[in-house]
Write an enzyme that holds these catalytic residues in place. Structure first.
Site, short mmCIF file in Angstrom:
data_model
loop_
_atom_site.label_atom_id
_atom_site.label_comp_id
_atom_site.label_asym_id
_atom_site.label_seq_id
_atom_site.Cartn_x
_atom_site.Cartn_y
_atom_site.Cartn_z
N ASP A 148 0.82 -1.22 0.00
CA ASP A 148 0.00 0.00 0.00
C ASP A 148 0.86 1.28 0.00
OD1 ASP A 148 -2.40 1.43 0.12
OD2 ASP A 148 -3.22 0.24 1.74
N ASP A 203 -9.88 3.83 -3.80
CA ASP A 203 -10.64 2.64 -3.42
C ASP A 203 -12.02 2.56 -4.07
OD1 ASP A 203 -8.48 2.30 -1.83
OD2 ASP A 203 -9.61 2.03 0.04
C1 GAL Z 1 -6.12 1.37 1.13
C2 GAL Z 1 -6.20 0.36 0.00
C3 GAL Z 1 -7.31 -0.60 0.32
C4 GAL Z 1 -7.03 -1.29 1.62
C5 GAL Z 1 -6.82 -0.26 2.73
C6 GAL Z 1 -6.35 -0.91 4.01
O1 GAL Z 1 -5.10 2.26 0.89
O2 GAL Z 1 -6.42 1.03 -1.21
O3 GAL Z 1 -7.48 -1.54 -0.74
O4 GAL Z 1 -5.90 -2.10 1.48
O5 GAL Z 1 -5.85 0.69 2.34
O6 GAL Z 1 -6.12 0.00 5.02
#
Ligand code: GAL
Length: 391
Positions: A148, A203
């Site tokens: 991430d 997301d």
């Molecule tokens: C976001 C990511 C999500 C999930 C989330 C977890 O940045 O895009 O898919 O992994 O973090 O905290």
């Protein structure tokens, strides 16, 4: 002198070991399940084991789903040597135990971390620990890493992800590397050398408008995808309750037209028949998993009505008619023309409809055509998907 030679050998080894990803992985878009969309931070050993069991008993494994990925919130701290440690309360037997269980089911295991100092939910990030974490993941038997982009402040995206790639390659275990940088530094332009898939947007949200909004952002990215390097429009929301069955069929079909990674994000233990039928529709999945590895493109945009085409191996093609509007549409579809459409938008391919059968991939039957043109009714927020199959 001997020392010098040894130094040169070591230097050559290090140089050779860096700058590469494992290039025999993800020749077709990865398929699996990830905990985030449904369970967010509520992850545990029990949940992950249950999802693995359900993956097998529901028929998802037979349909091609392979990776079980724990997303954020599994890690809690680092020990005095900097080793990453799992939350003991929720993962009492540690991650290796879970990996062995997943492997015993014939499935593969994916884990999550972050290029920043902390993950998006404040757990330890990989920054400064890339090689150490990669060795740990390799030792545990991890097969897939989602990485991430939270808490990265001034870090350079390409350099940060390349460091983790080098860590993974040096650790020596083939691990699919999934970049989750949300598209801000245009990973499609550089990530082919770094990982196997990269997020192209922020997301996904379990709503029709959010889903088509992501679709719009994939339009110009088709040329960047191919075997071993995929655009990732984010994980699936099919079955999570925010869209209708028709909308989920459209979401799933479009992701397959995009050659997107198919990472389910629902509770596999409480799937409705409709959800299961969508996620395991083999004819639609075959478009995604086609060995030519071409991402589909939008060849017609009439505002509320779009036609997407995907080239397939063996000179076959798929077409997806999308009705984005709130009303049913009746459209005239010229199949002989759609068959000829080329992804350079200029030339036509010399294919003749006579050489093909046209299959409706949701009806699971051949389209009976008297002419090369037919009228098709498409309900609101839904798709019709066809495959031109060589006779
Ligand atoms: C976001 C990511 C999500 C999930 C989330 C977890 O940045 O895009 O898919 O992994 O973090 O905290």
């Amino acid at each position: 002198m001997k020392k010098l030679i040894l130094l040169i050998v070591v230097a050559l080894f290090v140089l050779n070991a860096s700058g590469q990803k494992f290039d025999q992985l993800a020749k077709t878009p990865p398929m699996g399940w990830n905990s985030w969309n449904k369970f967010a931070c509520n992850v545990s050993e029990q949940l992950i084991m249950r999802m693995a069991d359900e993956m097998v008993s529901s028929g998802m494994q037979d349909a091609g789903y392979q990776y079980i990925v724990i997303d954020d919130c599994w890690a809690i701290a680092r020990d005095e040597n900097g080793e990453i440690i799992a939350d003991k309360e929720h993962f009492p037997h540690g991650i290796k135990y879970l990996v062995d269980y997943i492997h015993s089911k014939g499935l593969k295991f994916g884990i999550y971390s972050c290029a920043g100092t902390k993950t998006c939910n404040g757990r330890p990030g990989g920054c400064g620990h890339e090689f150490q974490d990669a060795r740990t993941y390799a030792r545990w038997g991890v097969d897939y890493l989602k990485y991430d982009w939270c808490n990265t402040t001034t870090q350079n995206a390409k350099a940060s992800y390349a460091t983790m790639r080098d860590g993974l390659f040096t650790a020596g275990r083939p691990i699919v590397f999934s970049l989750c940088e949300w598209g801000s530094a245009k990973p499609w332009e550089w990530a082919k050398e770094v990982g196997h898939l990269w997020r192209t947007t922020g997301d996904i949200v379990d709503r029709w408008d959010a889903m088509v909004d992501i679709l719009d952002k994939e339009r110009d990215l088709a040329k960047y995808a191919g075997p071993g390097h995929w655009n990732d429009p984010d994980m699936l929301e099919v079955g999570n309750g925010g869209m209708t069955t028709e909308e989920y069929k459209a979401h799933f079909s479009l992701w397959c037209m995009l050659a997107a990674p198919l990472i389910a994000g629902n509770d596999l233990g409480s799937m409705s028949t409709e959800t299961k039928e969508i996620l395991t529709n083999g004819e639609i999945i075959a478009l995604d998993q086609d060995t030519l590895g071409k991402q589909g493109f939008c060849c017609r945009d009439n505002g509320d009505y779009e036609i997407w085409v995907k080239k397939l191996a063996n000179k076959e093609k798929a077409a997806c008619l999308l009705n984005r509007s709130d009303e049913e549409k009746e459209v005239e579809v010229d199949f002989s023309m759609i068959l000829k459409v080329n992804d350079d938008y200029w030339t036509l391919e010399p294919y003749k409809l006579d050489d093909y059968k046209v299959r409706d991939l949701w009806e699971h039957k051949e389209v009976n055509m008297v002419n090369t043109t037919i009228y098709v009714k498409i309900p609101p927020h839904s798709v019709k998907v066809y495959r031109f199959v060589k006779k």
